[in-house]
Motif scaffolding. Structure first.
Motif, mmCIF file in Angstrom:
data_model
loop_
_atom_site.group_PDB
_atom_site.id
_atom_site.type_symbol
_atom_site.label_atom_id
_atom_site.label_comp_id
_atom_site.label_asym_id
_atom_site.label_seq_id
_atom_site.Cartn_x
_atom_site.Cartn_y
_atom_site.Cartn_z
ATOM 1 N N ALA A 1 46.112 42.010 64.265
ATOM 2 C CA ALA A 1 47.151 42.624 63.332
ATOM 3 C C ALA A 1 47.301 41.360 62.043
ATOM 4 C CB ALA A 1 48.477 43.094 63.936
ATOM 5 N N GLY A 2 47.250 41.659 60.764
ATOM 6 C CA GLY A 2 47.747 40.779 59.774
ATOM 7 C C GLY A 2 46.380 40.020 59.179
ATOM 8 N N GLU A 3 45.297 40.369 59.791
ATOM 9 C CA GLU A 3 43.975 39.999 59.450
ATOM 10 C C GLU A 3 43.764 40.056 57.980
ATOM 11 O OE1 GLU A 3 40.096 37.931 59.638
ATOM 12 O OE2 GLU A 3 41.940 37.812 61.001
ATOM 13 N N LEU A 4 43.617 39.093 56.943
ATOM 14 C CA LEU A 4 43.517 39.255 55.685
ATOM 15 C C LEU A 4 41.789 38.819 55.063
ATOM 16 C CD1 LEU A 4 46.647 37.689 54.261
ATOM 17 C CD2 LEU A 4 46.327 40.100 54.516
ATOM 18 N N PRO A 5 41.491 39.239 54.032
ATOM 19 C CA PRO A 5 40.292 39.028 53.408
ATOM 20 C C PRO A 5 40.240 37.603 53.263
ATOM 21 C CG PRO A 5 41.048 40.864 52.159
ATOM 22 C CD PRO A 5 42.131 40.388 53.197
ATOM 23 N N GLU A 6 41.189 36.802 53.004
ATOM 24 C CA GLU A 6 40.998 35.193 52.743
ATOM 25 C C GLU A 6 40.768 34.842 54.146
ATOM 26 O OE1 GLU A 6 45.105 36.379 51.558
ATOM 27 O OE2 GLU A 6 43.123 37.296 51.400
ATOM 28 N N ASP A 7 41.107 35.342 55.341
ATOM 29 C CA ASP A 7 41.244 34.683 56.552
ATOM 30 C C ASP A 7 39.643 34.423 57.084
ATOM 31 O OD1 ASP A 7 43.806 34.470 56.901
ATOM 32 O OD2 ASP A 7 44.153 36.481 57.817
ATOM 33 N N GLU A 8 38.846 35.153 56.490
ATOM 34 C CA GLU A 8 37.421 34.884 56.969
ATOM 35 C C GLU A 8 36.642 33.897 56.276
ATOM 36 O OE1 GLU A 8 35.822 39.646 57.181
ATOM 37 O OE2 GLU A 8 35.904 38.641 55.254
ATOM 38 N N ARG A 9 37.584 33.216 55.176
ATOM 39 C CA ARG A 9 36.768 32.253 54.259
ATOM 40 C C ARG A 9 37.584 30.727 54.399
ATOM 41 N NH1 ARG A 9 33.414 34.467 50.171
ATOM 42 N NH2 ARG A 9 33.229 36.813 50.400
ATOM 43 N N VAL A 10 37.118 29.676 54.006
ATOM 44 C CA VAL A 10 37.681 28.364 54.182
ATOM 45 C C VAL A 10 38.773 28.471 53.061
ATOM 46 C CG1 VAL A 10 35.665 27.194 55.050
ATOM 47 C CG2 VAL A 10 35.889 27.511 52.851
ATOM 48 N N PRO A 11 39.844 27.525 53.111
ATOM 49 C CA PRO A 11 40.864 27.592 51.906
ATOM 50 C C PRO A 11 40.243 27.006 50.789
ATOM 51 C CG PRO A 11 41.579 26.718 54.064
ATOM 52 C CD PRO A 11 39.998 26.879 54.316
ATOM 53 N N VAL A 12 40.737 27.508 49.482
ATOM 54 C CA VAL A 12 40.128 26.741 48.242
ATOM 55 C C VAL A 12 41.436 26.482 47.468
ATOM 56 C CG1 VAL A 12 38.192 28.482 48.190
ATOM 57 C CG2 VAL A 12 40.476 29.329 47.534
ATOM 58 N N PRO A 13 41.144 25.679 46.647
ATOM 59 C CA PRO A 13 42.267 24.868 45.733
ATOM 60 C C PRO A 13 42.876 25.926 45.011
ATOM 61 C CG PRO A 13 40.175 23.512 45.728
ATOM 62 C CD PRO A 13 39.900 24.714 46.183
ATOM 63 N N ALA A 14 44.088 25.677 44.586
ATOM 64 C CA ALA A 14 44.732 26.624 43.599
ATOM 65 C C ALA A 14 44.162 26.725 42.301
ATOM 66 C CB ALA A 14 46.142 26.075 43.267
ATOM 67 N N GLY A 15 44.000 28.369 41.942
ATOM 68 C CA GLY A 15 43.215 28.436 40.810
ATOM 69 C C GLY A 15 41.781 28.929 40.973
ATOM 70 N N VAL A 16 41.299 28.802 42.202
ATOM 71 C CA VAL A 16 40.142 29.164 42.616
ATOM 72 C C VAL A 16 39.959 30.638 43.463
ATOM 73 C CG1 VAL A 16 37.749 28.576 43.773
ATOM 74 C CG2 VAL A 16 39.267 26.835 42.785
ATOM 75 N N SER A 17 39.116 31.322 42.936
ATOM 76 C CA SER A 17 39.268 32.683 43.520
ATOM 77 C C SER A 17 38.836 32.673 45.048
ATOM 78 C CB SER A 17 38.254 33.592 42.997
ATOM 79 O OG SER A 17 38.174 34.980 43.654
ATOM 80 N N PRO A 18 39.695 33.307 45.973
ATOM 81 C CA PRO A 18 39.436 33.264 47.320
ATOM 82 C C PRO A 18 37.971 33.644 47.579
ATOM 83 C CG PRO A 18 41.449 34.046 47.008
ATOM 84 C CD PRO A 18 41.139 33.866 45.929
ATOM 85 N N GLY A 19 37.521 34.738 46.769
ATOM 86 C CA GLY A 19 36.228 35.414 47.010
ATOM 87 C C GLY A 19 35.111 34.698 46.781
ATOM 88 N N ALA A 20 35.226 33.308 46.225
ATOM 89 C CA ALA A 20 34.229 32.433 45.749
ATOM 90 C C ALA A 20 34.146 31.391 47.057
ATOM 91 C CB ALA A 20 34.558 31.807 44.495
ATOM 92 N N ALA A 21 34.963 31.455 48.036
ATOM 93 C CA ALA A 21 35.200 30.395 48.975
ATOM 94 C C ALA A 21 33.940 30.673 50.157
ATOM 95 C CB ALA A 21 36.381 30.269 49.596
ATOM 96 N N ALA A 22 33.448 29.776 50.838
ATOM 97 C CA ALA A 22 32.547 29.975 51.762
ATOM 98 C C ALA A 22 33.073 30.774 53.025
ATOM 99 C CB ALA A 22 31.979 28.637 52.281
#
Length: 299
Positions: A142-163
């Motif tokens: 529970a609580g799994e989010l799309p960004e949890d699949e990816r490495v953190p990115v700096p502010a201003g960068v789209s989470p969808g562009a992260a590895a």
């Protein structure tokens, strides 16, 4: 949709956990270019509907299945989504659905009874299905989010562009399982993610002397296991040459080491022998790791 077509199927029960699992399943269906099937085990008759045709018949309020279908159709407009109910008990209906699916996805927490009977301990349906299904079952916390699949990115960068975060595979060399290894490699390749393979072992104690099980007493065995792991992964490395693979051979109980390896992972892949119950280590991992867990049956 042809009933024989492989799909990603997700169980819906109206809980927050099942909705998080459904969103994870929708993303996985998009990555694999497969349709998504939503299944709600409910004793009341329910007519299958194809999204976005989710108009509710007169006299019937929207069910959890309707609401999930509508939400997912807005969030994933390009996805082929089919929603249906089943009158069978939840475990039976989900196991049957898994047989016609590429992968079955469930929330690892949520409602566990849909028949009016007293509810079972949290997660009992998910664990029972994972122990009985013929196809891979992914249990999503529970609580799994799309960004949890990816490495953190700096502010201003789209989470969808992260590895993507690494996929972790727990491998038992005593019972090598092609379907388990193949699922891990394929999943990592689809995400463009690295794969971390963990093999944990313990030395067999000498008769009457448990102290002989120390890792330092078996350096040759450890070296042999490292070679065996490299050999076992060789064909898969050649099949998926673009997938970075890290091999780790460690001494100790698998659950402990896999729990540590999953600290920064996007998915854990473990095996289960067909016809066998879930091992205690796998059950513990399902409840403790923060990432989704794929349980893959094998011969």
């Amino acid at each position: 949709m042809n009933p024989g077509t492989r799909t990603i199927t997700v169980g819906i029960d109206g809980s927050r956990a099942s909705l998080d699992a459904a969103d994870w399943a929708a993303r996985e269906a998009g990555r694999r270019r497969l349709p998504l099937r939503l299944l709600h085990a409910n004793p009341r008759q329910y007519v299958p509907v194809r999204v976005p045709d989710v108009d509710v018949p007169a006299g019937r309020t929207r069910s959890p299945l309707d609401r999930a279908a509508i939400q997912l159709s807005y969030a994933h407009p390009a996805l082929d989504i089919v929603a249906r109910g089943a009158e069978s008990p939840a475990v039976l209906a989900l196991i049957e659905a898994a047989a016609a699916s590429e992968t079955l996805v469930l929330g690892s927490r949520g409602h566990t009874d849909h028949t009016g009977a007293p509810s079972c301990p949290a997660g009992s349906v998910a664990l029972a299905v994972a122990a009985g299904a013929e196809r891979p079952v992914v249990l999503v916390p529970a609580g799994e989010l799309p960004e949890d699949e990816r490495v953190p990115v700096p502010a201003g960068v789209s989470p969808g562009a992260a590895a993507y975060r690494p996929v972790v595979l727990g491998l038992d060399l005593e019972r090598p399982a092609g379907p388990v290894v193949g699922h891990a490699f394929e999943t990592a390749a689809l995400r463009g993610a690295p794969l971390q393979v963990v093999h944990a072992w313990t030395a067999a104690p000498a008769a009457g002397d448990p102290s002989a099980a120390e890792p330092g007493d078996a350096p040759d065995e450890e070296a042999a296991r490292r070679r065996a792991l490299t050999v076992a992964l060789g064909p898969w490395r050649r099949r998926f040459p673009d997938t970075p693979v890290a091999e780790q051979v460690v001494h100790g109980r698998p659950g402990h080491h896999l729990l540590g390896a999953c600290a920064g992972a996007g998915l854990l892949v473990v095996g289960r022998r067909t016809g066998a119950r879930l091992g205690r280590a796998v059950g513990t991992l399902i409840h403790q790791v923060a990432c989704p867990v794929a349980v893959v049956p094998h011969g």
